[in-house]
Design a protein around this motif. Sequence first.
Motif, PDB file in Angstrom:
ATOM      1  N   LYS A   1      28.610  22.789  45.074  1.00 47.68           N
ATOM      2  CA  LYS A   1      29.773  23.081  45.925  1.00 47.68           C
ATOM      3  C   LYS A   1      29.981  24.584  46.043  1.00 47.68           C
ATOM      4  O   LYS A   1      29.625  25.349  45.140  1.00 47.68           O
ATOM      5  N   ILE A   2      30.589  24.976  47.143  1.00 44.83           N
ATOM      6  CA  ILE A   2      31.084  26.339  47.290  1.00 44.83           C
ATOM      7  C   ILE A   2      32.394  26.445  46.509  1.00 44.83           C
ATOM      8  O   ILE A   2      33.282  25.607  46.669  1.00 44.83           O
ATOM      9  N   LEU A   3      32.493  27.449  45.660  1.00 40.79           N
ATOM     10  CA  LEU A   3      33.735  27.709  44.935  1.00 40.79           C
ATOM     11  C   LEU A   3      34.483  28.837  45.629  1.00 40.79           C
ATOM     12  O   LEU A   3      33.917  29.906  45.887  1.00 40.79           O
ATOM     13  N   ILE A   4      35.748  28.587  45.922  1.00 41.26           N
ATOM     14  CA  ILE A   4      36.597  29.585  46.585  1.00 41.26           C
ATOM     15  C   ILE A   4      37.272  30.432  45.520  1.00 41.26           C
ATOM     16  O   ILE A   4      38.125  29.955  44.772  1.00 41.26           O
ATOM     17  N   PHE A   5      36.891  31.690  45.464  1.00 42.37           N
ATOM     18  CA  PHE A   5      37.500  32.631  44.523  1.00 42.37           C
ATOM     19  C   PHE A   5      38.763  33.240  45.131  1.00 42.37           C
ATOM     20  O   PHE A   5      39.781  33.386  44.459  1.00 42.37           O
ATOM     21  N   ASP A   6      38.692  33.590  46.405  1.00 41.89           N
ATOM     22  CA  ASP A   6      39.848  34.183  47.087  1.00 41.89           C
ATOM     23  C   ASP A   6      39.680  33.996  48.588  1.00 41.89           C
ATOM     24  O   ASP A   6      38.556  33.943  49.097  1.00 41.89           O
ATOM     25  N   ALA A   7      40.804  33.900  49.287  1.00 40.32           N
ATOM     26  CA  ALA A   7      40.746  33.730  50.747  1.00 40.32           C
ATOM     27  C   ALA A   7      41.803  34.634  51.389  1.00 40.32           C
ATOM     28  O   ALA A   7      41.651  35.859  51.365  1.00 40.32           O
ATOM     29  N   TYR A   8      42.879  34.058  51.927  1.00 43.23           N
ATOM     30  CA  TYR A   8      43.907  34.885  52.572  1.00 43.23           C
ATOM     31  C   TYR A   8      44.593  35.782  51.555  1.00 43.23           C
ATOM     32  O   TYR A   8      45.011  35.335  50.479  1.00 43.23           O
ATOM     33  N   ARG A   9      44.704  37.056  51.920  1.00 42.33           N
ATOM     34  CA  ARG A   9      45.280  38.048  51.013  1.00 42.33           C
ATOM     35  C   ARG A   9      46.242  38.935  51.790  1.00 42.33           C
ATOM     36  O   ARG A   9      45.817  39.769  52.593  1.00 42.33           O
ATOM     37  N   PRO A  10      47.543  38.791  51.605  1.00 45.03           N
ATOM     38  CA  PRO A  10      48.493  39.664  52.294  1.00 45.03           C
ATOM     39  C   PRO A  10      48.224  41.132  51.968  1.00 45.03           C
ATOM     40  O   PRO A  10      47.663  41.453  50.917  1.00 45.03           O
ATOM     41  N   VAL A  11      48.657  42.024  52.842  1.00 44.82           N
ATOM     42  CA  VAL A  11      48.443  43.457  52.621  1.00 44.82           C
ATOM     43  C   VAL A  11      49.090  43.897  51.306  1.00 44.82           C
ATOM     44  O   VAL A  11      48.556  44.760  50.601  1.00 44.82           O
ATOM     45  N   GLU A  12      50.237  43.298  50.961  1.00 43.67           N
ATOM     46  CA  GLU A  12      50.907  43.668  49.716  1.00 43.67           C
ATOM     47  C   GLU A  12      50.018  43.369  48.503  1.00 43.67           C
ATOM     48  O   GLU A  12      50.005  44.112  47.521  1.00 43.67           O
ATOM     49  N   VAL A  13      49.280  42.266  48.581  1.00 42.50           N
ATOM     50  CA  VAL A  13      48.363  41.912  47.500  1.00 42.50           C
ATOM     51  C   VAL A  13      47.163  42.857  47.497  1.00 42.50           C
ATOM     52  O   VAL A  13      46.677  43.264  46.443  1.00 42.50           O
ATOM     53  N   GLN A  14      46.702  43.229  48.692  1.00 42.49           N
ATOM     54  CA  GLN A  14      45.614  44.197  48.787  1.00 42.49           C
ATOM     55  C   GLN A  14      46.016  45.506  48.103  1.00 42.49           C
ATOM     56  O   GLN A  14      45.238  46.096  47.351  1.00 42.49           O
ATOM     57  N   GLN A  15      47.240  45.965  48.359  1.00 41.73           N
ATOM     58  CA  GLN A  15      47.732  47.194  47.738  1.00 41.73           C
ATOM     59  C   GLN A  15      47.800  47.036  46.215  1.00 41.73           C
ATOM     60  O   GLN A  15      47.405  47.933  45.466  1.00 41.73           O
ATOM     61  N   PHE A  16      48.298  45.896  45.771  1.00 40.80           N
ATOM     62  CA  PHE A  16      48.406  45.625  44.331  1.00 40.80           C
ATOM     63  C   PHE A  16      47.042  45.707  43.669  1.00 40.80           C
ATOM     64  O   PHE A  16      46.887  46.314  42.595  1.00 40.80           O
ATOM     65  N   MET A  17      46.020  45.095  44.296  1.00 38.24           N
ATOM     66  CA  MET A  17      44.692  45.061  43.688  1.00 38.24           C
ATOM     67  C   MET A  17      44.003  46.427  43.742  1.00 38.24           C
ATOM     68  O   MET A  17      43.250  46.777  42.835  1.00 38.24           O
ATOM     69  N   VAL A  18      44.254  47.193  44.782  1.00 39.98           N
ATOM     70  CA  VAL A  18      43.733  48.566  44.831  1.00 39.98           C
ATOM     71  C   VAL A  18      44.336  49.390  43.697  1.00 39.98           C
ATOM     72  O   VAL A  18      43.623  50.106  42.978  1.00 39.98           O
ATOM     73  N   ASP A  19      45.646  49.280  43.513  1.00 36.89           N
ATOM     74  CA  ASP A  19      46.317  50.015  42.435  1.00 36.89           C
ATOM     75  C   ASP A  19      45.822  49.557  41.067  1.00 36.89           C
ATOM     76  O   ASP A  19      45.583  50.374  40.164  1.00 36.89           O
ATOM     77  N   TYR A  20      45.675  48.254  40.902  1.00 36.12           N
ATOM     78  CA  TYR A  20      45.206  47.699  39.630  1.00 36.12           C
ATOM     79  C   TYR A  20      43.801  48.196  39.309  1.00 36.12           C
ATOM     80  O   TYR A  20      43.522  48.636  38.181  1.00 36.12           O
ATOM     81  N   THR A  21      42.912  48.161  40.305  1.00 41.40           N
ATOM     82  CA  THR A  21      41.534  48.600  40.099  1.00 41.40           C
ATOM     83  C   THR A  21      41.479  50.090  39.790  1.00 41.40           C
ATOM     84  O   THR A  21      40.724  50.537  38.914  1.00 41.40           O
ATOM     85  N   PHE A  22      42.284  50.869  40.506  1.00 40.08           N
ATOM     86  CA  PHE A  22      42.366  52.309  40.241  1.00 40.08           C
ATOM     87  C   PHE A  22      42.741  52.558  38.782  1.00 40.08           C
ATOM     88  O   PHE A  22      42.111  53.367  38.088  1.00 40.08           O
ATOM     89  N   ASN A  23      43.764  51.872  38.315  1.00 40.24           N
ATOM     90  CA  ASN A  23      44.233  52.075  36.946  1.00 40.24           C
ATOM     91  C   ASN A  23      43.183  51.655  35.927  1.00 40.24           C
ATOM     92  O   ASN A  23      43.011  52.313  34.886  1.00 40.24           O
ATOM     93  N   GLN A  24      42.468  50.559  36.213  1.00 42.15           N
ATOM     94  CA  GLN A  24      41.424  50.092  35.306  1.00 42.15           C
ATOM     95  C   GLN A  24      40.317  51.132  35.163  1.00 42.15           C
ATOM     96  O   GLN A  24      39.834  51.401  34.059  1.00 42.15           O
TER      97      GLN A  24
END
Length: 236
Positions: free
Chosen positions: A73-96
Amino acid sequence: MKPYQQIEIDECGEPLVPIPPENFAFEIPHPYQKLGAPYHNSKADSPYYLRQGVVDSLVAAQTQLQQNHQNWKILIFDAYRPVEVQQFMVDYTFNQIAVAQGCEFPVSEDKRQVIIEHVYQFWAVPSLDRATPPPHSTGAALDVTLVDEHNRPIDMGSPIDEISERSYPDYFGNSKDAQQQQYHLHRQILKDAMIAAGFEQHPNEWWHFSVGDQMWAWLTNNKNSGSQVIARYGRY
């Protein structure tokens, strides 16, 4: 601005719909929700939504996969991502990255610039401009991998979201190592099923596919010397 962001968007107005759970495997709990990403203001009640036409293509990809790998099967890791979530993940990755490099906070401006450029090699800019939406914020892009009949992940040689050259789709393509050849084969199985259903693959990410967004149009046009397509999905 990345090259694909210059593609025109003619929004078709297709709705976001849930990915049918009976057809696919899912990463549960959702990886970004576990980190505290702000989905509560989202237009969908789950990250596992896509535009209707993209869901139809995804179902076709699953059918294609099972022609040669009946119980995978295809496993869905992520699909629709609001811009607010995109910003959150960019900030999180930057900090990491900053922590991993031993930076002091607040990070100095010159160091900050180096890290953010590294982040944006793999994460789209969380733009609110309707002309340059992050691909996942259109409901036309998704991150996927494969699982076997026992719901065990198929080893792709590197995890989703890893910021390294191992994420490039063909990273293991010329390896003489038997295990790495297997990783490449697994990536090709996923790619072949998705491409056969009309998706295009992100040049730097083995797991990222889209259909109908700006990146899809840009990649399609780069393959074709004839008529050029435009994007039909903008920010949702």
